[in-house]
Write a protein that holds these residues in place. Structure first.
Motif, mmCIF file in Angstrom:
data_model
loop_
_atom_site.group_PDB
_atom_site.id
_atom_site.type_symbol
_atom_site.label_atom_id
_atom_site.label_comp_id
_atom_site.label_asym_id
_atom_site.label_seq_id
_atom_site.Cartn_x
_atom_site.Cartn_y
_atom_site.Cartn_z
ATOM 1 N N GLY A 5 0.813 -1.202 0.000
ATOM 2 C CA GLY A 5 0.000 0.000 0.000
ATOM 3 C C GLY A 5 0.847 1.251 0.000
ATOM 4 N N ALA A 6 0.205 2.395 0.093
ATOM 5 C CA ALA A 6 0.925 3.658 0.012
ATOM 6 C C ALA A 6 0.598 4.565 1.187
ATOM 7 C CB ALA A 6 0.595 4.362 -1.308
ATOM 8 N N GLY A 7 0.361 3.991 2.360
ATOM 9 C CA GLY A 7 0.107 4.785 3.540
ATOM 10 C C GLY A 7 1.383 5.416 4.066
ATOM 11 N N PRO A 8 1.285 6.227 5.113
ATOM 12 C CA PRO A 8 2.479 6.880 5.671
ATOM 13 C C PRO A 8 3.480 5.845 6.180
ATOM 14 C CG PRO A 8 0.463 7.886 6.502
ATOM 15 C CD PRO A 8 0.055 6.640 5.795
ATOM 16 N N PRO A 9 4.682 5.821 5.654
ATOM 17 C CA PRO A 9 5.655 4.803 6.081
ATOM 18 C C PRO A 9 6.314 5.175 7.400
ATOM 19 C CG PRO A 9 6.643 6.215 4.420
ATOM 20 C CD PRO A 9 5.197 6.668 4.568
ATOM 21 N N GLU A 10 6.586 4.181 8.196
ATOM 22 C CA GLU A 10 7.344 4.357 9.434
ATOM 23 C C GLU A 10 8.697 3.657 9.344
ATOM 24 O OE1 GLU A 10 6.447 6.262 11.796
ATOM 25 O OE2 GLU A 10 4.348 6.624 11.239
ATOM 26 N N ARG A 11 8.759 2.593 8.546
ATOM 27 C CA ARG A 11 9.993 1.819 8.383
ATOM 28 C C ARG A 11 10.277 1.680 6.892
ATOM 29 N NH1 ARG A 11 6.555 -0.542 11.494
ATOM 30 N NH2 ARG A 11 6.004 -2.023 9.852
ATOM 31 N N ILE A 12 11.486 2.038 6.507
ATOM 32 C CA ILE A 12 11.866 2.056 5.098
ATOM 33 C C ILE A 12 13.121 1.218 4.906
ATOM 34 C CG2 ILE A 12 12.619 3.528 3.166
ATOM 35 C CD1 ILE A 12 11.104 5.804 4.695
ATOM 36 N N VAL A 13 13.160 0.484 3.825
ATOM 37 C CA VAL A 13 14.378 -0.191 3.387
ATOM 38 C C VAL A 13 14.834 0.479 2.093
ATOM 39 C CG1 VAL A 13 15.172 -2.281 2.201
ATOM 40 C CG2 VAL A 13 14.192 -2.444 4.480
ATOM 41 N N ALA A 14 16.108 0.789 2.000
ATOM 42 C CA ALA A 14 16.696 1.358 0.784
ATOM 43 C C ALA A 14 17.898 0.505 0.415
ATOM 44 C CB ALA A 14 17.116 2.811 1.008
ATOM 45 N N VAL A 15 17.909 -0.006 -0.803
ATOM 46 C CA VAL A 15 18.991 -0.893 -1.212
ATOM 47 C C VAL A 15 19.619 -0.397 -2.505
ATOM 48 C CG1 VAL A 15 17.981 -2.912 -0.093
ATOM 49 C CG2 VAL A 15 17.421 -2.437 -2.465
ATOM 50 N N GLY A 16 20.928 -0.634 -2.620
ATOM 51 C CA GLY A 16 21.657 -0.266 -3.822
ATOM 52 C C GLY A 16 22.738 -1.277 -4.117
ATOM 53 N N ALA A 17 23.040 -1.444 -5.379
ATOM 54 C CA ALA A 17 24.146 -2.323 -5.748
ATOM 55 C C ALA A 17 25.479 -1.665 -5.465
ATOM 56 C CB ALA A 17 24.035 -2.693 -7.233
ATOM 57 N N HIS A 18 25.528 -0.337 -5.613
ATOM 58 C CA HIS A 18 26.771 0.412 -5.432
ATOM 59 C C HIS A 18 26.536 1.601 -4.512
ATOM 60 C CE1 HIS A 18 26.379 -1.019 -9.695
ATOM 61 N NE2 HIS A 18 27.443 -1.711 -9.306
ATOM 62 N N CYS A 19 27.593 2.058 -3.895
ATOM 63 C CA CYS A 19 27.538 3.304 -3.148
ATOM 64 C C CYS A 19 27.184 4.425 -4.126
ATOM 65 C CB CYS A 19 28.879 3.593 -2.478
ATOM 66 S SG CYS A 19 29.364 2.366 -1.238
ATOM 67 N N ASP A 20 26.247 5.218 -3.793
ATOM 68 C CA ASP A 20 25.655 6.358 -4.499
ATOM 69 C C ASP A 20 24.382 6.004 -5.263
ATOM 70 O OD1 ASP A 20 26.263 5.614 -7.230
ATOM 71 O OD2 ASP A 20 28.024 6.887 -7.296
ATOM 72 N N ASP A 21 24.076 4.721 -5.477
ATOM 73 C CA ASP A 21 22.846 4.347 -6.189
ATOM 74 C C ASP A 21 21.602 4.879 -5.467
ATOM 75 O OD1 ASP A 21 24.312 2.998 -8.085
ATOM 76 O OD2 ASP A 21 23.683 0.986 -7.455
ATOM 77 N N ILE A 22 21.531 4.660 -4.159
ATOM 78 C CA ILE A 22 20.354 5.078 -3.398
ATOM 79 C C ILE A 22 20.183 6.591 -3.462
ATOM 80 C CG2 ILE A 22 19.332 5.197 -1.089
ATOM 81 C CD1 ILE A 22 20.804 2.530 -0.476
ATOM 82 N N ALA A 23 21.283 7.308 -3.274
ATOM 83 C CA ALA A 23 21.209 8.771 -3.260
ATOM 84 C C ALA A 23 20.833 9.332 -4.623
ATOM 85 C CB ALA A 23 22.549 9.351 -2.797
ATOM 86 N N ILE A 24 21.385 8.747 -5.699
ATOM 87 C CA ILE A 24 21.053 9.222 -7.039
ATOM 88 C C ILE A 24 19.602 8.910 -7.371
ATOM 89 C CG2 ILE A 24 21.487 8.864 -9.510
ATOM 90 C CD1 ILE A 24 24.434 8.404 -8.807
ATOM 91 N N GLY A 25 19.166 7.692 -7.082
ATOM 92 C CA GLY A 25 17.835 7.277 -7.477
ATOM 93 C C GLY A 25 16.718 7.794 -6.606
ATOM 94 N N ALA A 26 16.983 7.932 -5.301
ATOM 95 C CA ALA A 26 15.896 8.265 -4.380
ATOM 96 C C ALA A 26 16.316 9.252 -3.298
ATOM 97 C CB ALA A 26 15.362 6.988 -3.727
ATOM 98 N N GLY A 27 17.390 9.981 -3.515
ATOM 99 C CA GLY A 27 17.870 10.909 -2.498
ATOM 100 C C GLY A 27 16.881 12.005 -2.166
ATOM 101 N N GLY A 28 16.199 12.530 -3.175
ATOM 102 C CA GLY A 28 15.209 13.566 -2.922
ATOM 103 C C GLY A 28 14.024 13.042 -2.145
ATOM 104 N N THR A 29 13.599 11.832 -2.459
ATOM 105 C CA THR A 29 12.492 11.206 -1.739
ATOM 106 C C THR A 29 12.853 10.971 -0.279
ATOM 107 O OG1 THR A 29 11.651 10.170 -3.752
ATOM 108 C CG2 THR A 29 11.028 9.148 -1.660
ATOM 109 N N LEU A 30 14.066 10.492 -0.038
ATOM 110 C CA LEU A 30 14.508 10.297 1.346
ATOM 111 C C LEU A 30 14.542 11.616 2.101
ATOM 112 C CD1 LEU A 30 17.376 7.684 0.856
ATOM 113 C CD2 LEU A 30 15.205 7.313 2.030
#
Length: 215
Positions: A5-30
């Motif tokens: 679902g898309a309710g307010p999240p309390e716990r998030i997992v963020a995964v990347g194959a390489h350092c900087d993947d998470i920040a490039i792909g979803a840094g603004g969302t985080l």
């Protein structure tokens, strides 16, 4: 408990194959989530870059991208570019992550990403997280694999600018790359913003989503 679902999240997992993947792909969302909801728990997993300069960059960067969050980051040492040959190690890392968290939302690479490491990690996610909402982030690259996203997270001008600034500040090892610049990051965010009638946005692929329209 939220499931697909898309309710307010309390716990998030963020995964990347390489350092900087998470920040490039979803840094603004985080950034947007952490500023709006202090105290979020974020379990982050990166499969390569552990033990060196890249891990140091990643730890400083994600701390900046997740202000006020309960951030727990693990960086492994799988060889860059060879994830398919290390399938079992990657799967074990995800299983270990799953054992310690039951997230409301997962930020991960797209399953149709052209990079074999990104794509391999994305395809492993459902083997460990079987009934969770997964947003597949995009990373601009030479391969030209950008598609038509299904979900958008609008970003204010301030958040979009902050994302670009943090990327430039925290990953000096990547500044020499021809695609790693302000124009690329802000340009893609502007295009995605146009697509959802906002100034800027990050866009995501969604494989499966459960609605509750009558609830």
């Amino acid at each position: 408990m939220i499931r697909l679902g898309a309710g307010p999240p309390e716990r998030i997992v963020a995964v990347g194959a390489h350092c900087d993947d998470i920040a490039i792909g979803a840094g603004g969302t985080l950034l947007a989530m952490c500023l709006a909801r202090p105290g979020l728990r974020i379990d982050a997993l990166v499969l390569s870059g552990g033990g060196g300069e890249r891990e140091q960059e990643e730890r400083a960067a994600l701390a900046a991208f997740c202000p006020g969050a309960d951030l727990r980051l693990t960086v492994h040492k799988l060889p860059d570019g060879h994830l398919p040959a290390h399938w079992e190690e990657a799967k074990a890392a995800l299983e270990e992550l799953r054992a310690r968290t039951d997230p409301d939302l997962i930020l991960a690479p797209r399953t149709d990403d052209a990079h074999q490491d990104h794509r391999g990690l994305a395809r492993l996610i459902p083997t460990a997280f079987r009934d969770h909402l997964v947003l597949g982030y995009e990373i601009v690259k030479w391969d030209g694999d950008l598609g038509r996203p299904a979900a958008y997270q609008p970003l204010s001008t301030e958040i979009a600018e902050q994302k670009v600034r943090l990327l430039q500040e925290h990953y000096p090892s990547q500044r020499h790359r021809p695609w790693y610049d302000r124009e690329a990051f802000l340009g893609l965010a502007r295009i995605r913003g146009i697509e959802c009638h906002e100034a800027y946005a990050e866009a995501f692929a969604v494989t499966k989503l459960t609605l509750n329209l009558g609830g």
